[in-house]
Motif scaffolding. Structure first.
Motif, PDB file in Angstrom:
ATOM      1  N   SER A  42      11.041   7.520  -6.483  1.00  0.00           N
ATOM      2  CA  SER A  42      10.482   6.207  -6.147  1.00  0.00           C
ATOM      3  C   SER A  42       9.025   6.320  -5.727  1.00  0.00           C
ATOM      4  N   LYS A  43       8.348   7.376  -6.179  1.00  0.00           N
ATOM      5  CA  LYS A  43       6.984   7.570  -5.683  1.00  0.00           C
ATOM      6  C   LYS A  43       6.011   6.541  -6.235  1.00  0.00           C
ATOM      7  N   TYR A  44       6.368   5.869  -7.325  1.00  0.00           N
ATOM      8  CA  TYR A  44       5.504   4.800  -7.827  1.00  0.00           C
ATOM      9  C   TYR A  44       6.035   3.415  -7.471  1.00  0.00           C
ATOM     10  N   ASP A  45       7.037   3.354  -6.613  1.00  0.00           N
ATOM     11  CA  ASP A  45       7.638   2.065  -6.259  1.00  0.00           C
ATOM     12  C   ASP A  45       6.883   1.418  -5.095  1.00  0.00           C
TER      13      ASP A  45
ATOM     14  N   ALA B 237       0.824  -1.199   0.000  1.00  0.00           N
ATOM     15  CA  ALA B 237       0.000   0.000   0.000  1.00  0.00           C
ATOM     16  C   ALA B 237       0.864   1.257   0.000  1.00  0.00           C
ATOM     17  N   PHE B 238       2.105   1.130   0.435  1.00  0.00           N
ATOM     18  CA  PHE B 238       2.980   2.292   0.535  1.00  0.00           C
ATOM     19  C   PHE B 238       3.977   2.311  -0.619  1.00  0.00           C
ATOM     20  N   ALA B 239       4.443   3.497  -0.944  1.00  0.00           N
ATOM     21  CA  ALA B 239       5.442   3.614  -2.001  1.00  0.00           C
ATOM     22  C   ALA B 239       6.567   4.520  -1.542  1.00  0.00           C
ATOM     23  N   GLY B 240       7.722   4.360  -2.169  1.00  0.00           N
ATOM     24  CA  GLY B 240       8.833   5.281  -2.013  1.00  0.00           C
ATOM     25  C   GLY B 240       9.208   5.586  -0.581  1.00  0.00           C
TER      26      GLY B 240
END
Lengths: 550, 243, 54
Positions: free
Chosen positions: B93-96, A257-260
């Motif tokens: 990395s906001k879409y990682d 559910a989380f990114a970056g």
């Protein structure tokens, strides 16, 4: 033989639960027939069926005598100890194998399952959850009953917790080999295994509270605080960090559910607190019970143990961001993590000192008794490792140590020196009485295990310190013309001798564990006192009191 | 009797609540600001999405545990930047889902590996690392080149990613298997749609040097070649700082 | 709820929470009437405990 201890309604409940698990496995197998999820479904069916068969075979055995209620219920503890030792051997063997893979990377037989990347989580999960988790569950059942002077409230839920937890471990380890992983370090199992663990964990928590509710003393002994914090906080960490959306109900794969940067912070909030509440809090609970018990002296300062408990519970929560120094994480969060990591030294050393001062007046026992020496050495390593951890959380130090083998050395100083040694010490102190024996099969072998474990830990940790510092320095060395002096490959070549040494150190530790398991096995099998029966369950000592109806 | 028990249990529950307050509030207070962090993160309007083939490659990267030895996070340290390139920004990395920043460099950092080596080099290196870098500690991943890539369910993967916040369009989801095929088969009729949906900068190539049904090797190389190249904001920022 | 507000809140409330917790723990630990209970608990572990009280 364990089934004979269950009452008829309990046997029915156990059978129903086993069938329910097999049914869940069937659902997984049908939904995931085109995916690896189906394979895991088959595995779950197999586990459920095996348990069902075991229960059915003992189903018509005579009912247990009511005298059982006047003794503690230790069957799950016995089984948990056996599971813990099996996982220890498997997981440490895999660990040493992957250490050799870094020496000689062509040992993969051109197969997918045998590469470092897939085997490494088998080692980490196997040691942390398989060995550590089983040891914690087994000893927590033992400790909570004795410190509360109360028997576990029923005989099914401890088995559900223990076997359910081992099912989770099996799903985890077999999944990695097949390529099922979320890739979150120390939280690799996929969504369905995670959900299962939550169910098991809720049962564990409930069981613990129900046992405490049966106690006589108004005060709850401090070991139970640590065990309870371990159960509670691990649940919170596990649920939050594993929030994910599965590709479909028929897919093993899910997306976090989380990114970056949020994901990084959540992951290391989890990762560091797994160290705090799985590998520290629970094992401190072990130490605060078994060390005074073995030394025959009460804990040096009970108040100090309470203060350090709250210190650890509070401050660890903030320390996770020290894993992310100089990254894209906002600077203030990094500083916060560093500050609290340094402050953590206070409660950590309070615990270590408290343990060592407890031994004052019992040092002759430490000299003569390898079991107590295991625990003493564990406390020393606990103190050393927490100091090292706080030190490595300082940003400039971290700029050198991070991404290098120094971290690996630090982790193993904790895992081998603290977690494994305190566990072996605790197991050696309860195995004889649990199986109705006067002492371990061979005190000499306990001594051998002790020295193998110490030698292995030191060789491992020292080689990793060396390689980590060499590596970190080579990466940042500039030559006179102001350019980087070494290529990455240069640093890799320099690592080779340390990697050999590390693998040897791991092997020594593994041999020690095998010796320990052999000794425990022989203790279980010695007939010496066996005919007399489990001394705690001997009918002659049974009190006539029956449990009041709840 | 009941009152006595009630008191005992209340004692244990009070303790439980205390632990939750002490540990839970501490953790929450620290993490909460990170969920509004998008306000402070650099903007990257040119940020591209991973194509279906790259998503599949990323999943192989995770499945094989590559993150255990390779980080994808260049720190703000001089030697990190000189060795691996401009330091990593949060936006990159906001879409990682999940991030693969890693924690150990048994091998080098890969945050900006994309474009550093040719496809041929990557394939040869994955097949037999020591044929290319004799000192390497990496295992051989030759089996990836023999394993056909499963593309049929990539639409579901994109859908799941959309649920967690990656802005894939319905068209992207519907065409996912075709786009995965087309990206590794530039001469096929499916190739044109990839650049159209994912941007002109998308690398449409026969990564293994042959067209047709893509293998897992194609997917992994496609992913490696896009690492650090979804947006130019980090390079632009470095150039700006140099001025 | 802006980011700056949350950061400010974390920093100030976090510190307050730490202090309050530390004070609470110290008071509890050193509260005179608790002392006998603690000593009893510490001793109880080493005593005989071979069977449950019920």
């Amino acid at each position: 033989m364990y089934v004979a201890q269950l009452t008829l309604p309990e046997r029915r409940a156990a059978l129903a639960l086993a069938c329910l698990v097999a049914g869940l496995g069937l659902t997984m197998a049908v939904l995931g027939r085109d995916d690896l999820l189906g394979t895991h479904g088959a595995l779950v069916i197999a586990c459920g069926v095996v348990v069902a068969i075991v229960v059915m075979r003992g189903f018509y055995a005579p009912s247990p005598s009511p005298e059982r209620l006047s003794s503690y219920y230790d069957d799950p503890t016995r089984a948990g100890i056996v599971f813990a030792m099996i996982w220890a051997i498997v997981a440490m063997a895999v660990g040493d194998w992957v250490a050799w893979l870094l020496v000689s990377p062509d040992l993969t037989f051109d197969a997918a399952w045998s590469s470092f990347g897939r085997l490494r989580p088998v080692h980490t999960s196997g040691v942390i959850f398989g060995f550590g988790g089983n040891a914690l569950i087994a000893t927590s059942f033992y400790v909570v009953q004795r410190t509360s002077r109360a028997r576990l409230p029923d005989q099914v839920s401890p088995w559900f917790v223990l076997l359910g937890f081992n099912l989770f471990c099996i799903l985890a380890a077999s999944g990695y080999l097949m390529g099922i992983t979320q890739s979150k370090e120390y939280a690799e199992p996929e969504w369905y295994a995670d959900i299962w663990l939550v169910i098991v964990w809720v049962a564990y928590f409930g069981l613990y509270l129900r046992t405490l509710a049966r106690r006589k003393e108004p005060h709850i002994y401090v070991s139970n605080w640590y065990y309870l914090a371990f159960i509670l906080v691990v649940a919170v960490l596990h649920i939050v960090n594993n929030l994910a959306v599965p590709v479909s109900l028929g897919h093993a794969k899910s997306y976090s559910a989380f990114a970056g940067v949020q994901d990084a912070m959540t992951e290391w909030w989890y990762g560091h607190n797994a160290v705090a509440f799985f590998l520290t809090s629970g094992f401190l609970g072990m130490m605060y019970y078994f060390m005074p018990k073995r030394a025959g002296r009460p804990i040096f300062s009970y108040r100090l143990s309470i203060i350090s408990f709250w210190g650890i519970t509070f401050m660890y929560m903030w320390a996770g961001s020290h894993h992310l120094h100089y990254t894209a994480l906002p600077q203030w969060v990094q500083t916060l993590g560093m500050t609290f990591s340094l402050m953590l030294l206070v409660p950590s050393w309070a615990s270590a000192t408290n343990a060592l001062l407890t031994l004052n007046g019992a040092w002759h026992k430490v000299r003569d008794d390898a079991t107590l020496r295991f625990m003493m050495t564990a406390a020393v390593f606990y103190g050393l490792t927490t100091f090292e951890g706080s030190f490595m959380a300082i940003r400039p130090v971290n700029s050198l140590s991070h991404y290098t083998d120094w971290t690996i050395g630090h982790v193993h100083a904790g895992a081998l020196g603290w977690v494994a040694l305190i566990t072996f010490g605790s197991l050696y102190s309860i195995v004889p009485s649990l199986w109705g024996k006067r002492a371990m099969y061979s005190p000499r072998l306990v001594e051998v295990h002790y020295w193998l474990a110490i030698a292995g830990t030191l060789v491992y940790v020292i080689s990793m310190w060396n390689s980590g510092i060499v590596q970190g320095l080579m990466w940042r060395t500039y030559n006179d013309s102001g350019t980087l002096a070494y290529s990455f490959v240069d640093s890799l070549v320099a690592m080779h001798p340390y990697y050999v040494m590390r693998a040897v150190g791991g092997l020594l530790f593994l041999i020690g564990t095998v010796v320990g398991a052999y000794n425990i096995w022989r203790t279980m099998r010695t007939p010496a006192l066996a005919e007399i029966g489990d001394f705690a369950e001997a009918p002659a000592r049974a009190a006539p009191t029956l449990a009041a109806a709840e | 009797m009941f009152g006595f028990h009630y008191r005992l249990e209340r004692h244990a529950l009070r303790f439980v609540i205390a632990v939750i307050l002490v540990a839970g509030i501490g953790g929450f207070v620290e993490i909460a600001p990170l969920f509004t962090i998008s306000e402070t993160v650099e903007a990257a309007p040119d940020m591209r999405l991973y194509t279906p083939l790259e998503v599949a490659g990323r999943n192989i990267y995770m499945r094989e545990g590559c993150y255990a030895c390779h980080s994808q996070m260049i720190r703000t340290l001089r030697d990190d930047v000189e060795r691996y390139g401009p330091y990593s920004l949060a936006v990159e990395s906001k879409y990682d889902h999940p991030m693969l920043w890693g924690s150990k460099r048994t091998g080098p950092d890969l945050a900006r590996i994309g474009g550093k080596y040719s496809d041929e080099w990557q394939v040869a290196h994955l097949q037999d690392p020591r044929a290319v870098v004799p000192e390497s500690k990496m295992p051989s991943y030759a089996f990836l080149g023999r394993t056909p890539l499963k593309t049929s369910d990539l639409g579901l993967h994109l859908k799941a990613l959309r649920k967690v916040g990656v802005p894939y369009t319905g068209e992207m989801v519907a065409n996912a298997p075709a786009d995965a095929y087309g990206q590794a088969a530039p001469d096929s009729p499916y190739a044109a749609g990839v650049a159209q949906r994912y941007g002109e900068a998308t690398q449409v190539r026969a990564f293994m040097g042959r067209q047709g049904d893509p293998t897992e090797m194609d997917a992994l190389v496609a992913y490696l070649q896009v690492l650090g190249r979804l947006t130019d904001v980090a390079k632009a920022q470095q150039a700006q700082a140099a001025e | 709820m802006t980011h700056d507000f949350l950061v400010w809140f974390s920093k100030s409330f976090g510190l307050f929470w730490l202090m309050a917790m530390a004070a609470g723990v110290l008071v509890y630990t050193y509260w005179p009437s608790n002392q006998s209970r603690f000593q009893q608990a510490a001793r109880a572990v080493v005593d005989d405990e071979d069977k449950p009280w019920r």
